[in-house]
Motif scaffolding. Sequence first.
Motif, mmCIF file in Angstrom:
data_model
loop_
_atom_site.group_PDB
_atom_site.id
_atom_site.type_symbol
_atom_site.label_atom_id
_atom_site.label_comp_id
_atom_site.label_asym_id
_atom_site.label_seq_id
_atom_site.Cartn_x
_atom_site.Cartn_y
_atom_site.Cartn_z
ATOM 1 N N MET A 1 0.848 -1.170 0.000
ATOM 2 C CA MET A 1 0.000 0.000 0.000
ATOM 3 C C MET A 1 0.898 1.239 0.000
ATOM 4 O O MET A 1 1.769 1.379 0.824
ATOM 5 N N ASP A 68 -2.226 4.368 -3.811
ATOM 6 C CA ASP A 68 -3.445 3.606 -3.545
ATOM 7 C C ASP A 68 -4.497 4.441 -2.834
ATOM 8 O O ASP A 68 -5.686 4.107 -2.875
ATOM 9 N N SER A 179 -5.145 -1.824 -2.697
ATOM 10 C CA SER A 179 -3.791 -2.343 -2.948
ATOM 11 C C SER A 179 -3.748 -3.860 -2.981
ATOM 12 O O SER A 179 -2.715 -4.428 -3.307
#
Length: 180
Positions: A1, A68, A179
């Motif tokens: 992420m 993300d 993500s």
Amino acid sequence: MKVAFLAAPEGVEQIELTDPWEAVTGAGGTARLVSTEGGSIQAFHHLDKAGTFPVDQTVTEASVPEYDGLVLPGGVANPDFLRMNERAVAFVKEFCEAGKPVAAICHAPWTLVEADVVRGRTLTSFPSLRTDIRNAGGTWVDQQVQICEAGRFTLITSRRPDDLKAFDEAFLREFSKVSA
């Protein structure tokens, strides 16, 4: 992420930057500080100067596809400065248009109001923003954290530093969906 944190050169509430930042890195993610200028930003603890933090990218260098999600920390001056910067407002709007989740705490929804992305959404904030949110077509609620999945992107909002634990948990859960 990989998460972008958008903050002005001066005026971000330090705990609203550092606590979510630590939540992202603690979950194994990458946090990057994006600002309207390079160098470093000056954080505050209410009205008193606190720490400084190095900027990783300016809003003109940053690109939404590389992230993300977006976190908008509060502080009174931070979102007020950001909403006066066309590129910062466009950066926020691009996240929303790309369908990526956006998390905002305290006074940060002012930037969302300026980006014209609260219409038809339910969100929370520091109570003094309630009229601004309503005037922008949003529904304001007084809750620790509010997740709104209406429309193209998920919006996670929270009221104040006391709500950071719930805010961190909520946005991490939503960002991890992107993500994954």
